[in-house]
Design an enzyme around this catalytic site. Structure first.
Site, PDB file in Angstrom:
ATOM      1  NE  ARG A 137      -3.531   7.724   1.535  1.00  0.00           N
ATOM      2  CZ  ARG A 137      -4.762   7.931   1.115  1.00  0.00           C
ATOM      3  NH1 ARG A 137      -5.841   7.427   1.326  1.00  0.00           N
ATOM      4  NH2 ARG A 137      -5.147   9.080   0.477  1.00  0.00           N
ATOM      5  CB  CYS A 138       3.558   4.083   3.192  1.00  0.00           C
ATOM      6  SG  CYS A 138       4.019   2.393   3.636  1.00  0.00           S
TER       7      CYS A 138
ATOM      8  CD  GLU B 141       1.698   5.431  -1.271  1.00  0.00           C
ATOM      9  OE1 GLU B 141       2.763   5.124  -1.331  1.00  0.00           O
ATOM     10  OE2 GLU B 141       0.753   4.639  -1.928  1.00  0.00           O
TER      11      GLU B 141
ATOM     12  CD  GLN C  14      -2.701  -1.207  -5.466  1.00  0.00           C
ATOM     13  OE1 GLN C  14      -3.085  -1.836  -4.448  1.00  0.00           O
ATOM     14  NE2 GLN C  14      -1.847  -0.359  -5.312  1.00  0.00           N
TER      15      GLN C  14
HETATM   16  O1  CDP Z   1       0.590   6.806  -7.181  1.00  0.00           O
HETATM   17  P1  CDP Z   1      -0.552   7.601  -6.555  1.00  0.00           P
HETATM   18  O2  CDP Z   1      -1.497   8.109  -7.605  1.00  0.00           O
HETATM   19  O3  CDP Z   1      -1.175   6.669  -5.417  1.00  0.00           O
HETATM   20  O4  CDP Z   1       0.000   8.628  -5.880  1.00  0.00           O
HETATM   21  P2  CDP Z   1       0.367  10.347  -6.242  1.00  0.00           P
HETATM   22  O5  CDP Z   1       1.426  10.254  -7.386  1.00  0.00           O
HETATM   23  O6  CDP Z   1       0.795  10.803  -4.855  1.00  0.00           O
HETATM   24  O7  CDP Z   1      -0.977  11.053  -6.690  1.00  0.00           O
HETATM   25  C1  CDP Z   1      -2.116  11.041  -6.120  1.00  0.00           C
HETATM   26  C2  CDP Z   1      -3.024  12.013  -6.578  1.00  0.00           C
HETATM   27  O8  CDP Z   1      -2.550  13.286  -6.299  1.00  0.00           O
HETATM   28  C3  CDP Z   1      -2.769  12.046  -8.316  1.00  0.00           C
HETATM   29  O9  CDP Z   1      -4.252  12.395  -8.591  1.00  0.00           O
HETATM   30  C4  CDP Z   1      -1.807  13.170  -8.491  1.00  0.00           C
HETATM   31  O10 CDP Z   1      -1.839  13.643  -9.725  1.00  0.00           O
HETATM   32  C5  CDP Z   1      -2.161  14.193  -7.329  1.00  0.00           C
HETATM   33  N1  CDP Z   1      -1.103  15.001  -7.155  1.00  0.00           N
HETATM   34  C6  CDP Z   1      -1.074  16.227  -7.485  1.00  0.00           C
HETATM   35  O11 CDP Z   1      -2.049  16.990  -7.827  1.00  0.00           O
HETATM   36  N2  CDP Z   1       0.268  17.021  -7.207  1.00  0.00           N
HETATM   37  C7  CDP Z   1       1.332  16.522  -6.876  1.00  0.00           C
HETATM   38  N3  CDP Z   1       2.495  17.121  -6.624  1.00  0.00           N
HETATM   39  C8  CDP Z   1       1.300  15.111  -6.671  1.00  0.00           C
HETATM   40  C9  CDP Z   1       0.172  14.546  -6.740  1.00  0.00           C
END
Ligand code: CDP
Length: 806
Positions: A384-385, A760, A237
């Site tokens: 996942r948090c 998360e 990761q």
């Molecule tokens: O770090 P991780 O990718 O696990 O988590 P995240 O930043 O929450 O994003 C998860 C997915 O959701 C990614 O593909 C982000 O681009 C999308 N996302 C989104 O479309 N709009 C947001 N405001 C937050 C996340």
């Protein structure tokens, strides 16, 4: 504009930028079985490694005899701690400032701990040879219950730490104690509790669970002895951090180490740390000069790589008679297993657990956390948090319901009474965080209206009457949870991993034809980064997302980054992406001014290019500007169109949500049917609504698994009794409820595009919503807090305790 020119709306739609439910580009390969995972990698001459593991949870190793295994045809080497000692690799540092045995030398400290590493021509020979390694053990008394770890007669687990009274985070109180971490105002909190008209005290435990991604942990290490270069492909990761750790441990200079994380089949925190399998594969490859592959099986993954939670939170709330919360005090006993291998930023041994005041305006709070060693697998990852945030949300959200029961007040009303008000943002919590933004009451009321909350309570009242009359054996429960996440670690001033600040990065190059490659320091494990980062650039630069390639996971090409976990990708690398794109746009504006022979200030941005203010027909599209960047730039300007940004966030982002779960519990079987689950999420600006919905569905399914059945359980001698998916609950489509999703939008004021993380949130908010629903089913009965997981057995016992069985 002639009739055939696209309209502004058409030009905008063609970009598939932010706000568009663009189909996931990576799925083209995933759904055709064309993903490229570590186990797909086949290199010439590659050998396979497998571990000899301890059957005991605590035992002295008297003797290891590898002769029979080494003699098996096809076996190339057998490593034990003795082979690793001369190169000082029998122990390795953990992310939490502790050390962990790579291969056990003098004694083993948990069941399935790595004792020897067999390297053979194929996996089957390696597995056969594992059986031939003879280890003589002398078993020792075990400590499984964290509440007994610091007893005066508890056995010494970590003999290697003998006499060490200082740990990585201060004084150790006992030979099995790791650290104490405290925060808040103890005096003010005690005063609030002493003066309270009503108070509650409850032990709220979050059981040990495991992220159990579909793909287990794996790596291939390949040492090229001629070039003196090491390449490691792995389920990482955080690939750059792995490269730095590999350089520090091996002595190979960092530029000669190439770390590549190919496609990853789910991580959920499990693939953040460095495992003995990686170290042994690297050592094996250095010794033998050929590539070594190591792939865990499911039992190894569930029993030996990083677990999550095992947090035991004694929680006190003080309140007035009419339900105004005046103080919160929590003591946590944190079971870290045999080594402290928690994956938290260095200065945060309990992660961001001090978000435990939740979404409420609580004037006084105090938290104290004690970490202890036990004879269990190491870990303590954020499954996942964000770091320890699901623990914190579970703690406060259960405590609020316990208080509501004591006050005989509706739990949603109690929440509404104490939620931080919109005008209080930015809000400074009693435990030190500055919440960037929120509109909690709007979200809570929207959720209550959507499910018809008061009607549901009326139905519950009628069902309880019917139960009393013997017309039904079902108890209806309504679980409410309002959570605040804290994601986007983090400002480098207080967040680092092994001394490296937690910024993140994006490098964008625009090619002459207007096509783009962007590389980032994060690493998708299925979250859709290739789709969504492209959307940010599409909107910022006016280039269609389909012309943008996103690359992550190769340390040779990607700018340095701290990786993907704790929903930090959007808050940190998403911001880096926008800032890098804006640097390019600033240069593009200069080129456009040069081409149009006007001053820069005479131009304005218009969807996919610049136009002269007041003269809308005089334009230069980004495509034209990109071409000019390689042949017709203003005098004195460098050619090319590219930028990089290393983004150090000024603050975390604080997504939030209101979840409501409705369930029916069968009092005779303990079976709980989830009738309805409504999830409202606010993650600020939404980049891809379809991906967000998918993230929420996935996170809720994991929350359902945790709340309703998952537990890594040990018997009193330290045997893991849930080491397979026969015993460890993994919800499939059959058990998984139907999810209703909804949203509000409160942009983050400090994030360049206003986005907060989302991946998360559903785990953080989902777990307490399920648990509150099951507990609420018993809300009218004289029974205290029911611990998770709410499997049939535990719930049946609760019904029995409540006197519902004849
Ligand atoms: O770090 P991780 O990718 O696990 O988590 P995240 O930043 O929450 O994003 C998860 C997915 O959701 C990614 O593909 C982000 O681009 C999308 N996302 C989104 O479309 N709009 C947001 N405001 C937050 C996340």
């Amino acid at each position: 504009m002639n009739d055939t020119s696209p309209t502004r709306a058409e030009r905008e739609a063609r970009l598939e930028g932010m706000g568009c439910s663009r189909r996931r580009t990576e799925d083209a390969r995933f759904i055709q079985g064309k993903g490229n995972y570590v186990d797909d990698l086949k290199l010439p001459g590659m050998l396979f490694g497998d571990f000899v593991r301890s059957p005991y949870a605590h035992a002295r190793i008297k003797k290891i005899d590898v002769s029979k295994a080494a003699a098996l045809p096809g076996v190339k080497a057998v490593l034990t701690a003795n082979e690793l000692k001369p190169v000082k690799l029998d122990w390795m540092p953990t992310l939490a400032g502790d050390v962990q045995a790579v291969l056990a030398g003098d004694k083993v400290l948990f069941q399935n701990q790595e004792v020897a590493f067999v390297i053979a021509e194929d996996r089957y020979i390696a597995a056969d040879a594992v059986e031939l390694v003879e280890v003589e053990y002398e078993d020792l008394p075990v400590v499984i219950d964290p509440f007994k770890a610091m007893d005066q007669n508890a056995p010494v687990l970590r003999e290697d730490l003998k006499g060490k009274t200082e740990g990585a985070h201060g004084k150790r109180k006992h030979w099995n104690h790791i650290f104490n971490w405290e925060i808040g105002d103890q005096g003010a909190t005690d005063a609030a509790l002493n003066a309270a008209e009503v108070k509650i005290k409850e032990l709220i435990s979050y059981q040990r669970v495991h992220p159990s991604p579909l793909e287990t942990c794996a790596c291939v290490a390949s040492m090229d002895k001629v070039r003196g270069e090491l390449t490691v492909w792995g389920t990482f990761q955080a690939p750059h951090v792995v490269r730095t750790v590999a350089a520090l441990l091996s002595g190979i200079t960092e530029q000669k180490i190439h770390v590549i994380a190919p496609d990853i089949g789910g991580g959920f925190g499990n693939k953040v740390g460095v495992y003995p399998g990686y170290v042994c594969s690297i050592v094996g490859s250095i010794v033998l000069g050929v590539p070594i592959k190591w792939v865990e099986d499911r039992i190894e993954n569930l029993t030996a790589t990083a677990f999550a939670r095992d947090y035991h939170m004694t929680t006190e709330l003080a309140a007035t008679k009419d339900g105004r919360i005046t103080g919160l005090k929590v003591h946590v006993l944190a079971d870290h297993g045999a080594f402290d291998a928690c994956a938290d930023p260095s200065k945060w041994p309990a992660g961001f657990f001090n978000i435990v005041t939740g979404s409420y305006d609580i004037p006084a709070a105090y938290v104290s956390v004690d970490g202890v060693y036990t004879n269990k697998a190491p870990g303590g990852v954020a499954y996942r948090c964000s770091f320890r945030v699901t623990e914190a949300a579970y703690c406060i959200e259960r405590a609020i319901d316990v208080l509501a029961k004591k006050l005989k007040m509706d739990p949603a009303e109690l929440r509404l009474k104490n939620l931080i008000r919109a005008e209080q943002f930015p809000y400074k919590s009693a435990l030190g965080w500055e919440y960037d933004s929120g509109n909690y009451h709007v979200a809570m009321r929207k959720a209550m209206d959507a499910v018809g909350y008061s009607k549901l309570r009326e139905e519950q009242r009628q069902k309880r009457e019917a139960f009393k009359r013997g017309e039904t054996r079902e108890l209806m429960g309504i679980g409410v949870a309002f959570f605040t996440e804290i994601v986007g670690a983090g400002p480098t001033k207080n967040c680092d991993i092994l001394g490296i600040g937690m910024f993140d990065s994006c490098e964008i190059r625009v090619h002459p034809t207007g096509a783009v490659i962007a590389r980032l320091g994060t690493k998708s494990q299925g979250q859709g980064h290739e789709t969504t980062y492209g959307q940010i650039i599409a909107t910022e630069l006016g280039i269609p997302a389909d012309s943008i390639n996103i690359e992550e996971g190769n340390t040779d090409t990607a700018p340095y980054g701290l990786g993907t976990y704790g929903s930090r990708s959007t808050p940190v690398s998403g911001a880096a992406t926008a800032v890098a794109a804006r640097k390019i746009k600033a240069k593009a504006q200069k080129i456009a001014a040069h081409l149009l022979e006007v001053a820069e200030g005479d131009l304005e941005w218009d969807i996919d290019g610049f136009r002269v203010k007041g003269l809308p027909e005089r334009t230069k599209s980004m495509k034209e500007i990109a071409w000019a960047a390689y042949n017709n730039v203003p005098p004195g300007m460098e050619h090319g169109l590219e930028a990089v940004n290393y983004y150090d966030p000024p603050n975390m982002t604080f997504p939030f949500g209101a979840y409501i779960c409705v369930c029916d519990v069968d009092a005779d079987t303990g079976y709980t049917k989830i009738r309805r689950f409504y999830a409202l999420d606010d993650c600020g600006t939404r980049i891809n609504p379809m991906i967000i919905e998918g993230q929420v569905h996935g996170g809720l399914t994991e929350a359902f698994g945790i709340a309703m059945g998952q537990e890594i359980k040990y018997d009193e001698t330290g045997n893991v009794v849930t080491g397979t998916f026969m015993d460890y609950f993994m919800p499939t489509a059959v058990e998984t409820p139907v999810w209703e999703t909804d949203f509000t939008v409160t942009p983050s004021p400090h994030h360049p595009i206003g986005a907060k993380g989302v991946g998360e949130s559903p785990n953080v908010g989902g777990v307490p919503a399920f648990s509150n629903a099951v507990n609420d089913a018993f809300g009218h009965l004289d029974i205290g807090h029911i611990q998770m997981p709410h499997d049939g057995w535990r719930t049946w016992l609760a019904a029995k305790q409540a006197g519902l069985h004849k």
